[in-house]
Structures are given as C-alpha cells and as structure tokens.
Design a protein around this motif. Structure first.
Motif, short mmCIF file in Angstrom:
data_model
loop_
_atom_site.label_atom_id
_atom_site.label_comp_id
_atom_site.label_asym_id
_atom_site.label_seq_id
_atom_site.Cartn_x
_atom_site.Cartn_y
_atom_site.Cartn_z
N SER A 109 -3.36 -1.55 -8.07
CA SER A 109 -2.07 -1.42 -8.76
C SER A 109 -2.25 -1.49 -10.27
O SER A 109 -1.62 -0.72 -11.02
CB SER A 109 -1.11 -2.52 -8.30
OG SER A 109 -0.70 -2.31 -6.97
N LEU A 110 -3.10 -2.39 -10.74
CA LEU A 110 -3.35 -2.50 -12.17
C LEU A 110 -3.95 -1.22 -12.73
O LEU A 110 -3.55 -0.74 -13.81
CB LEU A 110 -4.29 -3.67 -12.45
CG LEU A 110 -3.68 -5.07 -12.29
CD1 LEU A 110 -4.78 -6.12 -12.31
CD2 LEU A 110 -2.66 -5.35 -13.39
N ARG A 111 -4.90 -0.65 -11.99
CA ARG A 111 -5.51 0.60 -12.46
C ARG A 111 -4.48 1.73 -12.54
O ARG A 111 -4.41 2.48 -13.52
CB ARG A 111 -6.65 1.00 -11.52
CG ARG A 111 -7.49 2.15 -12.07
CD ARG A 111 -8.45 2.67 -11.03
NE ARG A 111 -7.78 3.51 -10.06
CZ ARG A 111 -7.97 3.45 -8.74
NH1 ARG A 111 -8.79 2.55 -8.24
NH2 ARG A 111 -7.33 4.25 -7.94
N GLU A 112 -3.65 1.84 -11.50
CA GLU A 112 -2.62 2.87 -11.50
C GLU A 112 -1.63 2.66 -12.64
O GLU A 112 -1.21 3.62 -13.30
CB GLU A 112 -1.89 2.88 -10.16
CG GLU A 112 -2.74 3.34 -8.99
CD GLU A 112 -3.09 4.81 -9.07
OE1 GLU A 112 -2.17 5.65 -8.99
OE2 GLU A 112 -4.28 5.14 -9.25
N LEU A 113 -1.25 1.41 -12.89
CA LEU A 113 -0.33 1.12 -13.99
C LEU A 113 -0.97 1.43 -15.33
O LEU A 113 -0.29 1.86 -16.28
CB LEU A 113 0.12 -0.34 -13.93
CG LEU A 113 1.14 -0.65 -12.83
CD1 LEU A 113 1.26 -2.15 -12.61
CD2 LEU A 113 2.50 -0.04 -13.17
N GLY A 114 -2.29 1.24 -15.43
CA GLY A 114 -2.99 1.63 -16.65
C GLY A 114 -2.91 3.12 -16.89
O GLY A 114 -2.68 3.57 -18.03
N TYR A 155 0.83 -1.21 0.00
CA TYR A 155 0.00 0.00 0.00
C TYR A 155 0.86 1.27 0.00
O TYR A 155 0.57 2.23 -0.71
CB TYR A 155 -0.93 0.03 1.22
CG TYR A 155 -1.89 -1.12 1.33
CD1 TYR A 155 -2.29 -1.85 0.21
CD2 TYR A 155 -2.41 -1.49 2.56
CE1 TYR A 155 -3.17 -2.92 0.32
CE2 TYR A 155 -3.29 -2.57 2.69
CZ TYR A 155 -3.65 -3.28 1.56
OH TYR A 155 -4.51 -4.34 1.69
N SER A 156 1.93 1.26 0.80
CA SER A 156 2.78 2.44 0.85
C SER A 156 3.58 2.62 -0.44
O SER A 156 3.84 3.75 -0.87
CB SER A 156 3.71 2.38 2.06
OG SER A 156 2.96 2.57 3.26
N LEU A 157 3.96 1.50 -1.08
CA LEU A 157 4.58 1.61 -2.40
C LEU A 157 3.60 2.23 -3.39
O LEU A 157 3.98 3.09 -4.20
CB LEU A 157 5.03 0.23 -2.88
CG LEU A 157 6.25 -0.36 -2.18
CD1 LEU A 157 6.40 -1.84 -2.53
CD2 LEU A 157 7.53 0.40 -2.56
N ASN A 158 2.33 1.81 -3.33
CA ASN A 158 1.31 2.43 -4.18
C ASN A 158 1.19 3.92 -3.88
O ASN A 158 1.03 4.74 -4.79
CB ASN A 158 -0.04 1.76 -3.98
CG ASN A 158 -0.17 0.41 -4.64
OD1 ASN A 158 -0.82 -0.49 -4.10
ND2 ASN A 158 0.42 0.22 -5.80
N GLY A 159 1.23 4.27 -2.58
CA GLY A 159 1.15 5.69 -2.21
C GLY A 159 2.28 6.49 -2.81
O GLY A 159 2.07 7.59 -3.36
N LEU A 160 3.50 5.96 -2.74
CA LEU A 160 4.66 6.65 -3.33
C LEU A 160 4.52 6.73 -4.84
O LEU A 160 4.92 7.72 -5.46
CB LEU A 160 5.94 5.93 -2.95
CG LEU A 160 6.36 6.08 -1.48
CD1 LEU A 160 7.47 5.09 -1.13
CD2 LEU A 160 6.81 7.51 -1.18
N GLY A 161 3.92 5.70 -5.44
CA GLY A 161 3.66 5.75 -6.88
C GLY A 161 2.70 6.86 -7.23
O GLY A 161 2.86 7.54 -8.25
N GLY A 162 1.68 7.06 -6.38
CA GLY A 162 0.74 8.15 -6.61
C GLY A 162 1.39 9.51 -6.50
O GLY A 162 1.15 10.41 -7.31
N GLU A 178 7.98 7.45 -14.78
CA GLU A 178 8.89 6.31 -14.67
C GLU A 178 8.94 5.81 -13.21
O GLU A 178 8.81 4.61 -12.95
CB GLU A 178 10.29 6.70 -15.14
CG GLU A 178 10.39 7.01 -16.61
CD GLU A 178 10.02 5.82 -17.48
OE1 GLU A 178 10.38 4.68 -17.12
OE2 GLU A 178 9.34 6.03 -18.50
N ALA A 179 9.11 6.73 -12.28
CA ALA A 179 9.15 6.34 -10.86
C ALA A 179 7.81 5.79 -10.41
O ALA A 179 7.75 4.79 -9.68
CB ALA A 179 9.55 7.54 -9.99
N SER A 180 6.73 6.41 -10.87
CA SER A 180 5.41 5.93 -10.50
C SER A 180 5.22 4.48 -10.93
O SER A 180 4.76 3.63 -10.15
CB SER A 180 4.34 6.82 -11.13
OG SER A 180 3.04 6.39 -10.77
N GLY A 181 5.57 4.18 -12.17
CA GLY A 181 5.44 2.82 -12.67
C GLY A 181 6.28 1.83 -11.87
O GLY A 181 5.83 0.72 -11.58
#
Length: 361
Positions: free
Chosen positions: A240-245, A199-206, A215-218
């Motif tokens: 994660s899939l939605r964010e990567l989309g 979850y925190s990795l997703n947060g940093l991606g956001g 690039e960092a977000s992906g």
C-alpha cells in the motif's frame, strides 16, 4: 481463525505466544521418532509467519520438520508442504515452491481431499502469476474456482475471484478486473476477512490508477493501509505504501512520494522480498524521472531489471505502461546514454541500489 473476522485478535495472540511456540517446536524436533506434533503445529502456523514476514524462519522450521518426519503423517505433511511452498514462493523461490506443491498434490489427491486440492491448485496459480505466465495462472485459478464452488467454500471462492481480477488487470482487461475485485470485496466483507478486504481495495486502487483516476486510487489504498497496519500484515503495508508513493508521484507531490517509497523499501528490505524491492526501485525510478534526474531513473530501472531477471519475475505490461509517461521525457533527454545507464544499474548490488533509491530528495 487467521482468515476470519477475529484474525487481528489471533495474530496478536500468536505474536505474544511466539517464543513459547518456538520452544515447543524445538522440543518436539528433539524427541525420538518422527516429530509429527511439531509438523502439525508448524503446518498451522505458516499463515501467521507469512502475514508477519517471518518467511525465512517459518520456511526453515517447516523444512527441518518435513525432513525429520519423512513419509509419516501424510495429512500433516501435505499441510506443511503447502505452507512451505507459500513461503518459498513469497521469497521468489518458484522452482522449490512448485516441487513442494506437486508433492503435496499427489498426497492430497490420493487421500481424496478436495478442499486442500483446491488450495494447492490455487497456490500453483500464484506461482504462475508471479512468473507472468498469465494463461497458466488463469487456468489454475479457474480449476480452483470450480472446486471451491463445488464445495461451497466461500472464503476460498472470494480469494480466487480476487486473483482472477489480478490476472485480468495484468492482461489489461480493466472492466473485468474491476468487476472481479468488487465481487471478491463484497464476499471478504461478508466473511469478515479483513486481510483480503485490504487486498481487494488495493486491487481497485490499481485499476483506478491504470484508468488515470489518481484521486480514487489514493482513496482505495488509504482505506487498505490501516487495516493492514492493524493486522501487522507487513507485506500488505509495504504494498500500500508503494502504491501511495506512485500515486503521489502522479499528482506531483514528490516529497510525499519519496517518503512513502522509502517506508515501503525499508519494509521490503527487512523482509528480504526481492520482488517488492524491484517494484519499489521502479517506483523510485519514476520519481527520479519526475525530478528531472534521468540518469538516476535509468540506473534504478537497470537495478530493478537485474533483480527481476534473477528471480524470473518480469514486470507486468500494465505496470510498465503506467511508468512510460514519466520515463519518456527522461529517455529523450538522455538519448544514447539510456543503454549505458541501464547497464550501470544492472551492475549494482542490492544494498547500493537501495541506497541510490533512498537518496531521492
């Protein structure tokens, strides 16, 4: 064990034993007198049901047991109310979640259970957060944080720091969000809580996405996804899939974007997660705009807006702003037709709206 370093092992064990656990619950529900043992088991299983996406089943079992036990076993009742509230909130049933949390808090405070009080206040913060009442959410998270610091509850502390990061990001304070997510991530890793690590990795991606660093977000979302797959965290996988989309759309890789968004939408549909469906329809709207299909983009936005209105979960300001560069050109091309397309989208039922989204590319 479901929040510790062996959580993947225990989730698999519970999956293998799920039919036996169901049989035990059915047996105990049929016994004479209050089914306290059933309530105890269901109150321990809610996190498994939540992670694996068995929201409706878990909530129904908890509701039946809560009704059957009444005022018996207040400690077990409180934990069951907590779990049922989490499942209700995840399904977008915010008023039901609040009612159960308030009842649970009254019971918990009467018993002087500070640890559970902290968890219940934290969950009230989650309800406020999903309803975009960020001031209330932050206040509740800070109350939970104080309780957890007082008790030395490092696992609870790490989750609360993460959610304060969510609020900071929603309010556009990206520096604070980045700092809070990193602090939480370090604690998650130290404690071996892999679900919250993701979850925190997703947060940093956001945060990276909001800053324009695709690039960092992906990279952050790609790091989170295999953890969520290992745990069977269905909602986490879809997120994660939605964010990567959306990252792929930003990069101009529209084929990859469509593939990721389709995967996410299929999971959210199976979960009946209306908030997730709305967010993914918005991702598809951005993709349609990038394809030069302005009419489709605004119909999908209308459909997503109708879902959000129904569950009283508005889109956050940062999420709206990151869509704007893609939608601006479509809006200019459509001119006065924007309102008509939005209105058409709002008329769509859930299945036709998802079908329209899935037709991208």
């Amino acid at each position: 064990e479901l929040t510790g370093p062996e959580q993947a092992v225990w989730l698999r064990r519970l999956s293998r034993e799920h039919d036996n656990l169901r049989a035990a619950l059915v047996t105990w529900e049929a016994e004479e007198g209050p089914p306290v043992r059933g309530l105890m088991l269901a109150g321990a299983l809610w996190r498994f049901w939540w992670t694996r996406g068995n929201w409706a089943e878990g909530r129904a079992r908890l509701a039946a047991l809560l009704l059957a036990t009444g005022d018996e076993a207040p400690a077990e009742r409180t934990r069951a109310l907590h779990g049922a509230a989490v499942l209700a909130r995840t399904q977008g049933e915010y008023r039901a979640a609040e009612r159960m949390l308030e009842e649970a808090l009254a019971l918990t405070r009467a018993r002087g259970d500070r640890a559970l009080t902290g968890s219940l206040v934290f969950e009230l913060g989650n309800v406020a957060n999903e309803e975009a009442d960020y001031a209330l959410a932050r206040s509740l998270y800070e109350e939970a944080l104080a309780i957890r610091r007082e008790l030395g509850d490092r696992r609870g502390l790490s989750a609360t720091l993460h959610n304060l990061g969510v609020i900071a990001a929603a309010l556009g304070d990206l520096d604070a969000a980045d700092r809070l997510y990193r602090e939480a991530l370090a604690l998650h890793r130290e404690l071996g809580n892999r679900a919250w690590e993701a979850y925190s990795l997703n947060g940093l991606g956001g945060v990276a996405f909001y800053r324009g660093d695709l690039e960092a977000s992906g990279r952050y979302h790609e790091e989170a996804l295999p953890v969520q797959r290992e745990l069977g965290d269905t909602r986490g996988i879809a997120f994660s899939l939605r964010e990567l989309g959306e990252v792929a759309t930003g990069r101009g890789d529209l084929g990859a974007a469509a593939e990721r968004l389709r995967e996410a939408l299929a999971i959210y549909r199976d979960l009946e997660d209306r908030q997730g469906i709305a967010s993914t329809l918005e991702g598809f709207a951005v993709l349609a705009a990038a394809q030069g299909r302005g009419e489709r983009a605004y119909r999908l936005l209308g459909a997503a807006g109708a879902i959000r209105e129904a569950i009283q979960t508005p889109i956050s300001g940062p999420d709206e702003s990151r869509m704007e560069p893609f939608l601006a050109q479509a809006r200019e091309a459509l001119g006065e037709r924007v309102s008509a397309e939005l209105a058409e989208g709002r008329k769509l039922a859930l299945e036709p709206a998802m079908k329209l989204a899935m037709e991208s590319i």
